[in-house]
Design a protein around this motif. Structure first.
Motif, PDB file in Angstrom:
ATOM      1  N   HIS A   1       0.833  -1.204   0.000  1.00  0.00           N
ATOM      2  CA  HIS A   1       0.000   0.000   0.000  1.00  0.00           C
ATOM      3  C   HIS A   1       0.865   1.249   0.000  1.00  0.00           C
TER       4      HIS A   1
ATOM      5  N   ASP B   1       5.804   4.486   5.016  1.00  0.00           N
ATOM      6  CA  ASP B   1       6.595   3.493   5.746  1.00  0.00           C
ATOM      7  C   ASP B   1       6.632   2.160   4.987  1.00  0.00           C
ATOM      8  N   HIS B   2       5.939   2.109   3.822  1.00  0.00           N
ATOM      9  CA  HIS B   2       6.000   0.931   2.945  1.00  0.00           C
ATOM     10  C   HIS B   2       6.532   1.254   1.546  1.00  0.00           C
TER      11      HIS B   2
ATOM     12  N   ASP C   1      -0.240  -3.895   5.996  1.00  0.00           N
ATOM     13  CA  ASP C   1      -0.976  -3.429   7.166  1.00  0.00           C
ATOM     14  C   ASP C   1      -2.422  -3.868   7.044  1.00  0.00           C
TER      15      ASP C   1
ATOM     16  N   HIS D   1      -5.462   0.690  11.668  1.00  0.00           N
ATOM     17  CA  HIS D   1      -4.886  -0.626  11.932  1.00  0.00           C
ATOM     18  C   HIS D   1      -5.817  -1.544  12.715  1.00  0.00           C
TER      19      HIS D   1
ATOM     20  N   HIS E   1       6.177  -5.389  11.962  1.00  0.00           N
ATOM     21  CA  HIS E   1       5.463  -4.106  11.975  1.00  0.00           C
ATOM     22  C   HIS E   1       4.806  -3.820  13.320  1.00  0.00           C
TER      23      HIS E   1
HETATM   24 ZN    ZN Z   1       2.705   0.541   7.999  1.00  0.00          ZN
END
Ligand code: ZN
Ligand code: ZN
Length: 466
Positions: free
Chosen positions: A63, A67-68, A189, A410, A434
């Motif tokens: 996604h 952070d990805h 995530d 999340h 993660h």
């Molecule tokens: Zn993440």
């Protein structure tokens, strides 16, 4: 069949998700994320890749969150020439988020250079520029949900709903070699069940190797109904009773659209009237436009609410502030405004100005709707600091602070366990990633106790033969 998996980031920590997979026929990455928050991030982002980027055959992107994806420009700059596979919505979001990230890197480098020169040192170079980020875009290959691709001989992959943000996916990879087959599943995530706009995470029933996120592996969020009531209370108490402003730090992608959706829905149901939402982030405004272009990602309710909004364009006033002067003008608003700005963890961007002008006012409120990593300004506010340092000034925290966990993108512990419960047999090996170290360790224990899964928390940088 030998498959070696190495966590280059996102192991025993939340950010920097990047997993290197070596199979008999190929070498690929799942995500290529940036480290964020805290002093160690900059050197970690700048360190060289452990293998030559040109030797990586392809990348699968779960996604669009930085952070990805945030190191994709860097790996391309360093010689990666393969395709980056992502869902169409993720690719569209990357198209605005990566150049924006490059722009931020350039600005930070300029600032650091000025400081370095004043201190008699050399200049700082950006991690990558906006132009470097744009070089990622031609490498993107669009993969609709549930379609099977064959990115290399002997490897197929599918993207399934992860329910986290628009376009987010669980990636299932099948590796075949000499009549044998292994299935590797990467959750990316996972979303909280019932989250606005997107569908819930798709169930998965089997895997030989499972990599599972654990951001909130130690927490249980309230359900969506209760969460909406909490949010409504924060709004009415601040805007009507106290007469202040509601400040919402939010990631441009995900939370911004969820808040817009919730305010639309509350207006549609007659629970609130005449609200004004300021989206003080050009990036968030772009991401909102992109969201509206991807109805294939919507759940049924989102279709209804967005259709209603189209037929009642004036019921909820949405003001997008593009230019800096428009953003500055918001500083003089004393009350009645809902202001949404980035960054989501209050580390950078326009949110800092809004915090400076509202944190010390007891009439105002800060509504925290997303994860706040250790060491960030957002985390200090959530943890109840009485004073915080904002833009070089000590600011008292007198505003009410609401932490609305249920709006987090999340999955919480129960969501994660319920998703894990879909497996018909325990996966051969389970890596819990993660999450902050203690949280991941606790959640791995939970998986061992409850499902007798072979769950462990990987060490970053450690090649593991799976
Ligand atoms: Zn993440
Ligand atoms: Zn994410």
């Amino acid at each position: 069949m030998s498959i070696v998996v190495t966590f280059l980031g996102g192991a025993r920590e939340v950010t920097g998700s990047c997993i290197l997979v070596r199979t008999p026929g190929a070498r690929f990455l799942v995500d290529c994320g940036m480290f964020q928050g805290g002093g160690e991030s900059d050197p970690k982002n700048a360190r060289p890749f452990p293998v030559p980027p040109s030797s990586v055959d392809f990348i699968l992107s779960t996604h669009a969150h930085l952070d990805h994806t945030g190191l994709l420009p860097r790996i391309v700059l360093d010689g990666f020439r393969g395709p980056v596979y992502a869902t169409p919505a993720t690719a569209d979001l990357m198209g605005v988020m990566l150049p924006d990230s490059g722009h931020i890197q350039e600005r930070e480098a300029e600032w650091q250079t000025r400081r370095a020169l004043r201190a008699g040192r050399g200049d700082g170079r950006p991690l990558y520029t906006e132009a470097d980020a744009l070089a990622v875009i031609p490498r993107l290959k669009l993969v609709p949900y549930r379609e099977t691709i064959a990115p290399a001989p002997g490897i197929t992959a599918r993207f399934l709903d992860a329910g986290h943000i628009l376009g987010s996916a669980i990636v299932s990879v099948t590796v075949r070699d000499g009549g044998r087959e292994k299935v590797l599943v990467f959750t990316g995530d996972l979303g909280h069940r019932g989250l606005p706009i997107v569908r819930d995470p798709a169930p998965v029933e089997k895997a030989d190797v499972l990599v599972m996120e654990s951001t909130y592996g130690n927490r249980v969020h309230k359900g969506m109904t209760e969460t909406v009531e909490e949010f409504l209370h924060a709004l009415t108490d601040t805007l009507q009773r106290k007469g202040g402003n509601v400040i919402i730090p939010a990631f441009a992608v995900g939370r911004t659209q969820d808040i817009l959706y919730l305010l639309s829905d509350l207006t549609r149901k007659g629970r609130v009237k005449g609200l004004t939402l300021y989206i003080d982030s050009p990036l968030a405004a772009q991401a909102t436009q992109i969201t509206l272009r991807h109805p294939e990602c919507f759940d049924e309710e989102a279709r209804q609410v967005l259709a209603w909004r189209e037929s009642h364009p004036d019921a909820l006033r949405v003001v997008v502030t593009a230019r800096t002067e428009e953003s500055m003008a918001l500083n003089s608003l004393r009350g009645g405004a809902i202001i949404l700005a980035g960054s989501g963890m209050c580390e950078a961007g326009r949110i800092k100005h809004h915090l400076k002008h509202n944190l010390w006012r007891k009439e105002s409120s800060v509504v925290i709707v997303g994860f706040q990593a250790e060491g960030t300004l957002g985390r200090k506010i959530v943890d109840g600091a009485r004073w915080v340092r904002v833009l070089g000034e000590d600011i008292a925290v007198a505003a009410d602070v609401y932490t609305i966990g249920g709006l987090s993108a999340h999955a919480d512990r129960d969501d994660l366990l319920s998703w894990a419960g879909n497996f018909r047999a325990p996966p051969g090996r389970v890596f819990v990633a993660h999450g902050e170290e203690s949280v991941s360790l606790g959640f791995a224990q939970e998986l061992r106790n409850r499902f007798r899964w072979n769950a462990e928390v990987p060490d970053p940088g450690q090649p593991m033969d799976v």
